[in-house]
Structure formats: C-alpha cells, structure tokens
Scaffold this motif. Structure first.
Motif, PDB file in Angstrom:
ATOM      1  N   LYS A  13      88.903  46.078  12.910  1.00  0.00           N
ATOM      2  CA  LYS A  13      87.997  46.947  13.664  1.00  0.00           C
ATOM      3  C   LYS A  13      88.721  47.665  14.794  1.00  0.00           C
ATOM      4  O   LYS A  13      88.571  48.877  14.972  1.00  0.00           O
ATOM      5  CB  LYS A  13      86.835  46.136  14.261  1.00  0.00           C
ATOM      6  N   SER A  14      89.475  46.900  15.571  1.00  0.00           N
ATOM      7  CA  SER A  14      90.142  47.488  16.732  1.00  0.00           C
ATOM      8  C   SER A  14      91.182  48.524  16.314  1.00  0.00           C
ATOM      9  O   SER A  14      91.358  49.549  16.979  1.00  0.00           O
ATOM     10  CB  SER A  14      90.811  46.397  17.578  1.00  0.00           C
ATOM     11  N   THR A  15      91.868  48.266  15.212  1.00  0.00           N
ATOM     12  CA  THR A  15      92.856  49.218  14.706  1.00  0.00           C
ATOM     13  C   THR A  15      92.198  50.534  14.327  1.00  0.00           C
ATOM     14  O   THR A  15      92.665  51.620  14.704  1.00  0.00           O
ATOM     15  CB  THR A  15      93.583  48.635  13.482  1.00  0.00           C
ATOM     16  N   ILE A  16      91.087  50.452  13.585  1.00  0.00           N
ATOM     17  CA  ILE A  16      90.374  51.664  13.172  1.00  0.00           C
ATOM     18  C   ILE A  16      89.793  52.375  14.387  1.00  0.00           C
ATOM     19  O   ILE A  16      89.899  53.605  14.524  1.00  0.00           O
ATOM     20  CB  ILE A  16      89.257  51.312  12.171  1.00  0.00           C
ATOM     21  N   ALA A  17      89.168  51.614  15.297  1.00  0.00           N
ATOM     22  CA  ALA A  17      88.567  52.221  16.487  1.00  0.00           C
ATOM     23  C   ALA A  17      89.618  52.932  17.333  1.00  0.00           C
ATOM     24  O   ALA A  17      89.399  54.043  17.831  1.00  0.00           O
ATOM     25  CB  ALA A  17      87.850  51.153  17.313  1.00  0.00           C
ATOM     26  N   ALA A  18      90.783  52.300  17.497  1.00  0.00           N
ATOM     27  CA  ALA A  18      91.849  52.907  18.296  1.00  0.00           C
ATOM     28  C   ALA A  18      92.397  54.158  17.624  1.00  0.00           C
ATOM     29  O   ALA A  18      92.667  55.165  18.294  1.00  0.00           O
ATOM     30  CB  ALA A  18      92.971  51.900  18.535  1.00  0.00           C
ATOM     31  N   PRO A  38      84.380  40.122  22.071  1.00  0.00           N
ATOM     32  CA  PRO A  38      84.939  39.085  22.945  1.00  0.00           C
ATOM     33  C   PRO A  38      86.438  38.848  22.744  1.00  0.00           C
ATOM     34  O   PRO A  38      87.127  38.389  23.650  1.00  0.00           O
ATOM     35  CB  PRO A  38      84.133  37.839  22.554  1.00  0.00           C
ATOM     36  N   ASP A  39      86.972  39.173  21.546  1.00  0.00           N
ATOM     37  CA  ASP A  39      88.398  38.995  21.303  1.00  0.00           C
ATOM     38  C   ASP A  39      89.249  40.025  22.052  1.00  0.00           C
ATOM     39  O   ASP A  39      90.438  39.803  22.278  1.00  0.00           O
ATOM     40  CB  ASP A  39      88.704  39.092  19.807  1.00  0.00           C
ATOM     41  N   ALA A  40      88.635  41.151  22.411  1.00  0.00           N
ATOM     42  CA  ALA A  40      89.270  42.163  23.265  1.00  0.00           C
ATOM     43  C   ALA A  40      90.668  42.576  22.800  1.00  0.00           C
ATOM     44  O   ALA A  40      91.658  42.395  23.501  1.00  0.00           O
ATOM     45  CB  ALA A  40      89.318  41.670  24.720  1.00  0.00           C
ATOM     46  N   ASN A  41      90.733  43.160  21.596  1.00  0.00           N
ATOM     47  CA  ASN A  41      92.010  43.626  21.057  1.00  0.00           C
ATOM     48  C   ASN A  41      92.197  45.141  21.159  1.00  0.00           C
ATOM     49  O   ASN A  41      93.228  45.667  20.744  1.00  0.00           O
ATOM     50  CB  ASN A  41      92.126  43.223  19.580  1.00  0.00           C
TER      51      ASN A  41
END
Length: 258
Positions: A13-18, A38-41
């Motif tokens: 998720k964080s990779t795609i969002a970034a 909550p993992d905050a990556n």
C-alpha cells in the motif's frame, strides 16, 4: 482529488501510495499525504530520511487536550466534538519532494471507535483534510479504514484497494470494499501488486469479479531494494513501471470523476 489506498498489511500500500503522490507532485500538483496506517511506512516510501524527525499527530497529547478541552486519560470526560484542526497539517507536516506528509500514528486507545478526545481529534483532522483542504490528498489507510467516518468517506473521490495474488489478500480486499461501501465510499478500483505472471493477473481477476482492475504492478527487485536502501520509490522505478503508475493515475481520475 482525494484518493485513499487500502489493503492487507504487506501488500505494498505504502509503495503504491508514495508512487502516486510523488508522480503527481512531479506534475506540479500540490500534494498532501496522510499516513493513517499504524505501521507508518509512508515516509520511507517517499524517501524521507530516517534522520528527519516526524511528529505523529496522535502522540501530541498536549495539543489534543488543549483543542478538545479534556484529558486524554481522564474518565467521565466532557470534550469538544469539533476541535480546531485546520492548522495541524501545516504545523506537523513534513515536506519532501513536493509532498507534505502528515502521520497520524498508532492510537494509544484500545478500540479505535471509542468516543474519546484522542480519536475525536484524529477523526476531525481526517475530515478536515478530506473535505476542506484544496490539495490533492493521498491517504495510506489501515485495512479497517476506521478513521473515515460516514461524512468523511463521502468526500473520498476513489479508494484504491491494493491486492497481491493470494487468498488472504483477496479476502481483505472484499472486506475493505464492503466496509467502505457501508460508510459511503462509492468508487473503488483494484490494484494488483507483486505480480510475477499472467496467472497472477488471472487469479486476481477471477477472485474479484465485477471490480475495476486499474493496474497490475510487477514484483521487482528494484522496488524491494528501494525500501531496503531508503530510496524513494519513484527514483527506483524503471520507465515501464513509471508508465504503469501514470496509467493508474489516469484510471483513478477517470473513476473518481465518473
């Protein structure tokens, strides 16, 4: 445009969002990024160095108590249901590569839906970012999407549900779509991630019939290495991967305005 990115933990998720946030920022858009996981990556995927101090809003107990008028750990509290939050993104956001990142942080309160000063403040902040800020907003959500209340959810243009080719990931995606629909989100797209073959693509298509598949992102060592080396995802992507992200943005805008 307000884009929420959700899915099971570990699907990227964080990779795609970034990648979305950084690509849109390169287009000249004013981008606000919200890390609600909550993992905050999100910060690492944006390439923000670990040396940069990021203050999670949920940890700002003094501010929360000041704005809500109640002690976070008190009992029998009476507090403001609509605390002032319009300045929080500017005060606590970290700017990097054209993106202003705000981190919510993990809740200290058991039961995320409790009516307490901390969660009321966070929900008010999310509502302010979704409903009232003019910037393009990219949200890296936790799978439970509990920070999106019913009114706030109606302000989300589209939710991108990231799925890898596996049963648990698909099951989580179905839950996210169901929960999102229950709180008023109307538009969803699926993003297949960590794809290694046409069989992976077919698996996701067959497992999620009737859902709009916006993109398939291949599993690639350069993306994994970017996370390991602290490089922003956009600097690690090759031309073909960048083309996929550009196509995903077009799909999101088409769906979000549809």
């Amino acid at each position: 445009m307000k884009i929420a990115v959700s899915g099971k933990g570990g699907v990227g998720k964080s990779t795609i969002a970034a990648a979305l946030a950084l690509t849109l920022a390169k287009r000249g858009q004013k981008i606000l990024a919200l890390d609600a996981d909550p993992d905050a990556n999100f910060a690492a995927s944006l390439g923000i160095p670990k040396s940069v101090a990021i203050r999670p809003v949920g940890a700002e107990i003094k501010l929360i108590e000041e704005r809500t008028g109640a002690k976070v750990d008190g009992y029998g509290k009476v507090f403001k249901l609509n605390p002032e939050v319009s300045d929080v993104a500017e005060k606590f956001g970290v700017r990097h590569n054209g993106v202003n990142l705000v981190v919510l942080g993990a809740s200290r309160v058991g039961g995320g839906g409790c009516a307490c000063p901390e969660n009321t403040f966070i929900r008010s902040l999310v509502a302010d970012l979704v409903l009232y800020k003019n910037e393009t907003l990219i949200m890296d959500m936790e799978a439970g999407i509990e920070h999106l209340g019913r009114g706030t959810a109606m302000g989300v243009s589209v939710m991108a549900v990231v799925v890898e080719p596996g049963r648990r990931s698909v099951d989580c995606a179905e839950t996210v779509v169901r929960m999102g629909g229950e709180i008023g989100i109307k538009r969803f797209v699926v993003v297949g991630n960590k794809i290694t073959s046409k069989d992976d693509e077919e698996y996701i298509k067959n497992a999620l019939p009737g859902h709009r598949i916006a993109a398939f992102m291949p599993y690639a060592d350069n993306i994994r290495d970017a996370d390991r080396d602290g490089v922003s995802v956009i600097d690690a992507l090759d031309p073909e991967q960048l083309k996929i992200i550009e196509g995903l943005i077009d799909e999101l805008y088409d769906s979000g305005h549809g």
